[in-house]
Scaffold this motif. Sequence first.
Motif, PDB file in Angstrom:
ATOM      1  N   GLU A   4       1.074  -1.502  -0.391  1.00  0.00           N
ATOM      2  CA  GLU A   4      -0.355  -0.183  -0.088  1.00  0.00           C
ATOM      3  C   GLU A   4       0.476   1.125   0.333  1.00  0.00           C
ATOM      4  N   VAL A   6       1.203   5.286   0.257  1.00  0.00           N
ATOM      5  CA  VAL A   6       0.021   6.756   0.866  1.00  0.00           C
ATOM      6  C   VAL A   6       0.958   8.083   0.394  1.00  0.00           C
ATOM      7  N   THR A  35      -3.758   1.998  -3.032  1.00  0.00           N
ATOM      8  CA  THR A  35      -3.333   3.471  -2.452  1.00  0.00           C
ATOM      9  C   THR A  35      -4.424   4.057  -1.829  1.00  0.00           C
ATOM     10  N   GLU A  36      -3.623   5.122  -0.928  1.00  0.00           N
ATOM     11  CA  GLU A  36      -4.592   5.607   0.280  1.00  0.00           C
ATOM     12  C   GLU A  36      -3.934   6.877   0.469  1.00  0.00           C
ATOM     13  N   ASP A  37      -5.175   8.017  -0.412  1.00  0.00           N
ATOM     14  CA  ASP A  37      -4.531   9.120  -0.385  1.00  0.00           C
ATOM     15  C   ASP A  37      -5.352  10.805   0.601  1.00  0.00           C
ATOM     16  N   PRO A  38      -4.220  11.083   1.488  1.00  0.00           N
ATOM     17  CA  PRO A  38      -5.205  11.980   2.400  1.00  0.00           C
ATOM     18  C   PRO A  38      -5.981  12.489   2.707  1.00  0.00           C
ATOM     19  N   ALA A  70      -4.496   8.159   6.849  1.00  0.00           N
ATOM     20  CA  ALA A  70      -4.375   7.327   5.814  1.00  0.00           C
ATOM     21  C   ALA A  70      -3.594   6.473   6.198  1.00  0.00           C
ATOM     22  N   ILE A  71      -2.495   6.520   6.342  1.00  0.00           N
ATOM     23  CA  ILE A  71      -1.604   5.335   6.771  1.00  0.00           C
ATOM     24  C   ILE A  71      -2.622   3.781   7.687  1.00  0.00           C
ATOM     25  N   ALA A  74      -4.485   2.879   5.127  1.00  0.00           N
ATOM     26  CA  ALA A  74      -4.119   1.473   4.224  1.00  0.00           C
ATOM     27  C   ALA A  74      -3.276   0.716   4.597  1.00  0.00           C
ATOM     28  N   VAL A 111       5.891   5.370   2.909  1.00  0.00           N
ATOM     29  CA  VAL A 111       4.357   6.228   2.880  1.00  0.00           C
ATOM     30  C   VAL A 111       5.488   7.461   1.762  1.00  0.00           C
TER      31      VAL A 111
END
Length: 247
Positions: A4, A6, A35-38, A70-71, A74, A111
């Motif tokens: 993953e 971020v 993916t993870e978008d803050p 976000a962290i 994910a 990250v």
Amino acid sequence: MKIEVVTLFPRMIAGTLEFGVIGRAITRGLLSVGTEDPRAHTSDVHRTVDDRPYGGGPGMVMKPEPLMAAIRAAHARLPAGSPRVYLSAQGEPFGQAQAQQLARLPGMLLVAGRYEGVDERVIELGTDRELSVGDYVLSGGELPALAVIDAVARLLPGVLGDERSSVEESFVHGLLDWPHYTRPEVFEGAAVPAVLLSGDHADIRRWRLAQALARTAQRRPELLRTAQLSPEARQLLSEIQARGERK
């Protein structure tokens, strides 16, 4: 392996991973990258993810609230034992040894920071280690994250067409790679070394080892201090160094 990332630029990650060896590994199910978008964890109309640094100074700093959220989101999708890694100029240098360590894990969280950096409390509370891909400044952590993904994915079983590829590449044994040649036999007056056409596999192996040692000694001599050399390699290196001293 499941990874993953971020990042404020998810398309930058997803688009790059569509191609080549890594793209095929994802298609075949050997690797999964999410993916993870803050920005998805903000509550204001402007989706603010940065603010001015305390104490003054240029640039902006990524805010802790959306980044930590976000962290956590994910990391919750990853298997147990997956470390949270921040790509940072202050981190441990990333090399083949670190890639091999990560490749043995079930997953990892990367990250990617932006702006002048991230709030230090995120590093302290939300990450397990920091990695640096080199002593230079980049606009963000996405390119380092992609470099880590590529280096690690190549080591996963089944990713490369020939498993010997990941064993015979640069840095695997602490040395740079030897020269490679393909057809035609002569190109613009430059010929392929005769030993490679001889069919003598023992001579070819020894020539390649000697070339790797000579190239490392010339271009990256510091690598020889920690390289794990066989008795044969040490003997060849001594011969190479002796020839150099006689010139």
